[in-house]
Design a protein around this motif. Structure first.
Motif, PDB file in Angstrom:
ATOM      1  N   TYR A  95     -14.714  22.695  11.463  1.00  0.00           N
ATOM      2  CA  TYR A  95     -14.904  21.291  11.813  1.00  0.00           C
ATOM      3  C   TYR A  95     -14.011  20.895  12.992  1.00  0.00           C
ATOM      4  CZ  TYR A  95     -17.672  20.430   7.603  1.00  0.00           C
ATOM      5  OH  TYR A  95     -18.667  20.452   6.653  1.00  0.00           O
ATOM      6  N   ALA A  96     -12.765  21.373  12.991  1.00  0.00           N
ATOM      7  CA  ALA A  96     -11.842  21.039  14.079  1.00  0.00           C
ATOM      8  C   ALA A  96     -12.337  21.603  15.408  1.00  0.00           C
ATOM      9  CB  ALA A  96     -10.448  21.592  13.761  1.00  0.00           C
ATOM     10  N   GLY A  97     -12.840  22.827  15.384  1.00  0.00           N
ATOM     11  CA  GLY A  97     -13.368  23.434  16.602  1.00  0.00           C
ATOM     12  C   GLY A  97     -14.551  22.660  17.159  1.00  0.00           C
ATOM     13  N   GLN A  98     -15.426  22.198  16.271  1.00  0.00           N
ATOM     14  CA  GLN A  98     -16.588  21.424  16.731  1.00  0.00           C
ATOM     15  C   GLN A  98     -16.180  20.065  17.278  1.00  0.00           C
ATOM     16  OE1 GLN A  98     -19.609  22.954  16.989  1.00  0.00           O
ATOM     17  NE2 GLN A  98     -18.263  24.625  16.363  1.00  0.00           N
ATOM     18  N   LEU A  99     -15.141  19.468  16.694  1.00  0.00           N
ATOM     19  CA  LEU A  99     -14.672  18.175  17.202  1.00  0.00           C
ATOM     20  C   LEU A  99     -14.101  18.337  18.617  1.00  0.00           C
ATOM     21  CD1 LEU A  99     -14.201  15.183  16.702  1.00  0.00           C
ATOM     22  CD2 LEU A  99     -12.005  15.760  15.633  1.00  0.00           C
ATOM     23  N   ILE A 100     -13.352  19.407  18.838  1.00  0.00           N
ATOM     24  CA  ILE A 100     -12.838  19.673  20.187  1.00  0.00           C
ATOM     25  C   ILE A 100     -13.998  19.871  21.155  1.00  0.00           C
ATOM     26  CG2 ILE A 100     -11.582  21.364  21.597  1.00  0.00           C
ATOM     27  CD1 ILE A 100      -9.682  21.765  19.259  1.00  0.00           C
ATOM     28  N   GLN A 101     -15.056  20.546  20.707  1.00  0.00           N
ATOM     29  CA  GLN A 101     -16.232  20.747  21.553  1.00  0.00           C
ATOM     30  C   GLN A 101     -16.908  19.426  21.882  1.00  0.00           C
ATOM     31  OE1 GLN A 101     -16.273  23.439  23.126  1.00  0.00           O
ATOM     32  NE2 GLN A 101     -17.814  24.766  22.243  1.00  0.00           N
ATOM     33  N   VAL A 102     -16.949  18.519  20.925  1.00  0.00           N
ATOM     34  CA  VAL A 102     -17.538  17.199  21.188  1.00  0.00           C
ATOM     35  C   VAL A 102     -16.741  16.476  22.267  1.00  0.00           C
ATOM     36  CG1 VAL A 102     -17.977  14.909  20.207  1.00  0.00           C
ATOM     37  CG2 VAL A 102     -18.570  16.948  18.899  1.00  0.00           C
ATOM     38  N   TYR A 103     -15.412  16.485  22.137  1.00  0.00           N
ATOM     39  CA  TYR A 103     -14.574  15.871  23.178  1.00  0.00           C
ATOM     40  C   TYR A 103     -14.817  16.520  24.529  1.00  0.00           C
ATOM     41  CZ  TYR A 103     -11.830  13.756  19.360  1.00  0.00           C
ATOM     42  OH  TYR A 103     -11.433  13.026  18.260  1.00  0.00           O
ATOM     43  N   SER A 104     -14.931  17.840  24.520  1.00  0.00           N
ATOM     44  CA  SER A 104     -15.166  18.571  25.774  1.00  0.00           C
ATOM     45  C   SER A 104     -16.500  18.172  26.402  1.00  0.00           C
ATOM     46  CB  SER A 104     -15.137  20.078  25.509  1.00  0.00           C
ATOM     47  OG  SER A 104     -15.446  20.809  26.671  1.00  0.00           O
ATOM     48  N   CYS A 105     -17.543  18.051  25.581  1.00  0.00           N
ATOM     49  CA  CYS A 105     -18.857  17.661  26.101  1.00  0.00           C
ATOM     50  C   CYS A 105     -18.826  16.252  26.695  1.00  0.00           C
ATOM     51  CB  CYS A 105     -19.906  17.717  24.986  1.00  0.00           C
ATOM     52  SG  CYS A 105     -20.335  19.393  24.470  1.00  0.00           S
ATOM     53  N   MET A 106     -17.959  15.416  26.158  1.00  0.00           N
ATOM     54  CA  MET A 106     -17.911  14.030  26.613  1.00  0.00           C
ATOM     55  C   MET A 106     -17.278  13.896  27.994  1.00  0.00           C
ATOM     56  SD  MET A 106     -17.057  11.781  23.218  1.00  0.00           S
ATOM     57  CE  MET A 106     -17.022  10.283  24.187  1.00  0.00           C
ATOM     58  N   TYR A 107     -16.307  14.765  28.310  1.00  0.00           N
ATOM     59  CA  TYR A 107     -15.650  14.586  29.612  1.00  0.00           C
ATOM     60  C   TYR A 107     -16.031  15.658  30.634  1.00  0.00           C
ATOM     61  CZ  TYR A 107     -12.038  18.276  29.589  1.00  0.00           C
ATOM     62  OH  TYR A 107     -11.381  19.474  29.643  1.00  0.00           O
ATOM     63  N   TYR A 108     -16.434  16.852  30.172  1.00  0.00           N
ATOM     64  CA  TYR A 108     -16.674  17.959  31.097  1.00  0.00           C
ATOM     65  C   TYR A 108     -17.842  17.675  32.042  1.00  0.00           C
ATOM     66  CZ  TYR A 108     -16.757  22.935  32.438  1.00  0.00           C
ATOM     67  OH  TYR A 108     -16.703  24.117  33.128  1.00  0.00           O
ATOM     68  N   ILE A 109     -18.892  17.049  31.508  1.00  0.00           N
ATOM     69  CA  ILE A 109     -20.083  16.821  32.325  1.00  0.00           C
ATOM     70  C   ILE A 109     -19.840  15.759  33.403  1.00  0.00           C
ATOM     71  CG2 ILE A 109     -21.111  15.024  30.889  1.00  0.00           C
ATOM     72  CD1 ILE A 109     -23.830  16.430  31.327  1.00  0.00           C
ATOM     73  N   ILE A 110     -18.784  14.959  33.259  1.00  0.00           N
ATOM     74  CA  ILE A 110     -18.422  14.007  34.316  1.00  0.00           C
ATOM     75  C   ILE A 110     -18.113  14.758  35.612  1.00  0.00           C
ATOM     76  CG2 ILE A 110     -16.734  12.270  35.034  1.00  0.00           C
ATOM     77  CD1 ILE A 110     -18.507  11.181  32.926  1.00  0.00           C
ATOM     78  N   ILE A 111     -17.466  15.912  35.482  1.00  0.00           N
ATOM     79  CA  ILE A 111     -17.146  16.734  36.657  1.00  0.00           C
ATOM     80  C   ILE A 111     -18.433  17.141  37.375  1.00  0.00           C
ATOM     81  CG2 ILE A 111     -16.052  18.880  37.439  1.00  0.00           C
ATOM     82  CD1 ILE A 111     -14.362  18.757  34.830  1.00  0.00           C
ATOM     83  N   LEU A 112     -19.458  17.468  36.606  1.00  0.00           N
ATOM     84  CA  LEU A 112     -20.733  17.874  37.203  1.00  0.00           C
ATOM     85  C   LEU A 112     -21.398  16.697  37.912  1.00  0.00           C
ATOM     86  CD1 LEU A 112     -22.152  20.113  34.317  1.00  0.00           C
ATOM     87  CD2 LEU A 112     -20.544  20.694  36.137  1.00  0.00           C
ATOM     88  N   ALA A 113     -21.225  15.500  37.361  1.00  0.00           N
ATOM     89  CA  ALA A 113     -21.770  14.309  38.030  1.00  0.00           C
ATOM     90  C   ALA A 113     -21.077  14.091  39.373  1.00  0.00           C
ATOM     91  CB  ALA A 113     -21.607  13.081  37.129  1.00  0.00           C
TER      92      ALA A 113
END
Length: 577
Positions: A95-113
């Protein structure tokens, strides 16, 4: 398998071994290889930095990479349910690993924008960051790409470069602080929507679509990197940049910060302990040789980081040569490299639009497959939690759409005038190296001692017909948790509060928010253990033993089958006597 509501779809496998290799390569080879490793290498000892880097590769990187992948392949489950089958006590790690992934998905794609925004402007007749004649420029603007620039370096320090003004005033529309949210930047918002749409359709059919997309997204960045490498090495000043990148400074190895940064780089770039590799491995056939695959993929990851350093620092060396300044004055890390240092260097080259297009296409593709594979990992892990609901025809696509929309709504703060400050909090706290070190320590302890390192080796041998070297047993049981623990403690002791641009200090409530994001994943691990122990039946010892026992329906290894035959034979002999 039928239910009252309809057909439950099969979980599926990769269409071929190549699809698995490209998907993992696309996930682990990302922006950190290009904009983080080269900077760390030059800053923390040059060639000497490779010593702590390799130490972490051997003690943590490769062992955990193999462990994550093998756990998925052995159980055929995602990042949460694999723990339920192997070690229910440690399910909180999933569960902790997936939560970190959720946070990552929320900010990482901003870089692509941001990268897409730069890419669009790269087709301009004149690059907008190579001029001070734009509406967003101030009187302090200096065009460092101008051929007739006669200002001395002291004057330049008191001015602002054209590329910095484009980045801060045009792209970010940066406000004075996180307290000043400001209005939404609609152009960046449209770029963000475009990247989410692309990500959605890359994975909306699961491994059927992901496996096909990675043929392009995982390979084409290497073409771009090769082109940029060749171009960079042919520029004047390139040799000085390469020497600066790798010149060894052994004295820096006595600095604990060097070792901490090397460890953090391994945990980030190898994508370990967050469940992504587990999900990708779970789509393999049972007899896939994941043992051999892991060595090649780890070698590819580290090799790409090293080669990317030559591509980056050859160009930075050229930039320093052209401007007559030291390389350390132009070297940047993270977004500063991708959106200020490298675009500035490109503006100094002949045909700057061409090299800008190549660079930002590479950045987008490197980040895109890392992002959509992370989203795929989250969706698969949740689907495996609720298979009777989410494996019905069409339901997975609906859940994926809901997840993408939820992340998008949560990101709206990051495309405002104060968005960069929010972005930095997510990057510095929510997906911190300390979080990954904590999870890695407990993952190796759970699998090395509770499930059993030898039993894991038996499973890998049964799947691959190759028994892992005994060094993996030593790592899983002793070296990896010890190294992770020491690194975690050092990172907490030497914690430095986040600042922005070396001058902006966040308000106290922002630091509190950052720590809340960091602790939200860390506390899930002990919280899960305590919760399950309290909710169980029987004595505390009985509850503990029950949570430490793996699923009885796990595939039997050769050693287990042989042991059962011996038991049956002994029983039959006893009956005869």
């Amino acid at each position: 398998m039928k239910t009252n509501a309809g057909q439950i779809e099969e979980r599926g496998y990769w269409g071929s071994k190549t699809e698995f290799l490209l998907a993992v390569a696309g996930n682990v080879v990302g922006l950190g290889n290009v904009w983080r490793f080269p900077y760390l290498c030059y800053k923390y000892g040059g060639g000497a930095f490779l010593i702590p880097y390799l130490v972490f590769v051997v003690t943590c990187g490769v062992p955990l990479f193999l462990l994550d992948t093998a756990m998925g392949q052995y159980t055929q489950e995602g990042g949460i349910t694999c723990w339920r089958r192997l070690c229910p006590l440690a399910e909180g790690i999933g569960y902790a690993g997936q939560l970190i992934q959720v946070y990552s998905c929320m900010y990482y794609i901003i870089i692509l924008a941001w990268a897409l925004f730069f890419l669009i402007f790269s087709f301009s007749f004149q690059l907008p960051w190579a001029s001070c004649d734009n509406t967003w420029n101030t009187d302090d603007c200096v065009n460092l790409a101008a051929k007739n620039l006669t200002l001395n370096w002291t004057t330049l320090i008191n001015s602002t470069s054209a590329v910095t003004e484009f980045w801060e005033r045009r792209v970010l529309a940066l406000s004075g602080g996180i307290e000043e949210v400001g209005k939404i930047n609609w152009e960046i918002l449209l770029c963000l929507i475009a990247m989410w749409i692309i990500s959605y359709f890359c994975i909306w059919k699961g491994v059927k679509s992901t496996g096909k997309v990675v043929y392009f997204t995982a390979t084409f960045p290497y073409v771009m990197l090769l082109v940029l490498l060749i171009r960079g090495l042919t520029l004047p000043g390139a040799l000085q940049g390469v020497v600066f990148y790798l010149y060894p400074q052994p004295a820096l190895l006595a600095n604990s910060q060097v070792w901490m940064e090397a460890g953090a780089q391994i945990f980030f770039s190898y994508s370990i302990s967050v469940g992504t590799l587990t999900v990708l491995g779970s789509y393999n056939k049972y007899n896939n040789n994941c043992y051999r695959d892991c060595f090649w993929l780890c070698l590819l990851n580290s090799g790409t980081s090293l080669v990317a350093g030559f591509a980056v620092f050859s160009v930075l060396g050229f930039m320093a040569h052209e401007q007559g300044v030291p390389i350390e004055d132009v070297a940047e890390s993270g977004p500063g490299l991708a959106f200020m240092a490298y675009p500035q260097a490109v503006a100094l080259m002949p045909f700057p639009q061409l090299w800008a297009v190549f660079f930002f296409i590479m950045i987008i593709l490197l980040g895109l497959d890392t992002h959509f594979v992370a989203v795929e990992a989250i969706v698969t892990s949740v689907t495996d939690l609720f298979p009777e609901v989410l494996r019905r025809a069409g339901w997975r696509e609906i859940f994926l759409l809901f997840f993408c929309l939820a992340c998008f709504v949560g990101q709206l703060f990051m495309v405002t005038e104060g968005g960069m400050y929010v972005f930095q909090i997510f990057d510095y706290y929510a997906c911190n190296g300390a979080n990954l070190l904590f999870l890695s320590m407990f993952e190796s302890l759970a699998m090395g001692w509770i499930f059993g390192a030898e039993k894991m080796c038996d499973a890998i041998e049964d799947m691959t017909s190759s028994r892992p070297n005994y060094i993996f047993v030593l790592c899983w049981k002793y070296l990896t948790p010890l190294v992770a623990l020491v690194s975690f403690v050092c990172s907490v002791v030497e914690y430095q509060p986040l600042t922005f641009n070396r001058w902006y200090v966040y308000p106290d409530w922002a630091y509190a928010l950052g720590w809340l994001l960091a602790l939200s994943s860390i506390l899930l691990v002990p919280g899960w253990v305590i919760g399950r122990l309290l909710a169980g039946k029987g004595s505390l010892k009985q509850r503990w033993l029950h949570l430490c026992n793996p699923d009885t329906n796990l595939p039997l290894t050769n050693k287990q089958r042989a042991g059962m035959k011996e038991t049956v034979s002994a029983t039959e002999m006893k009956d005869l006597v």
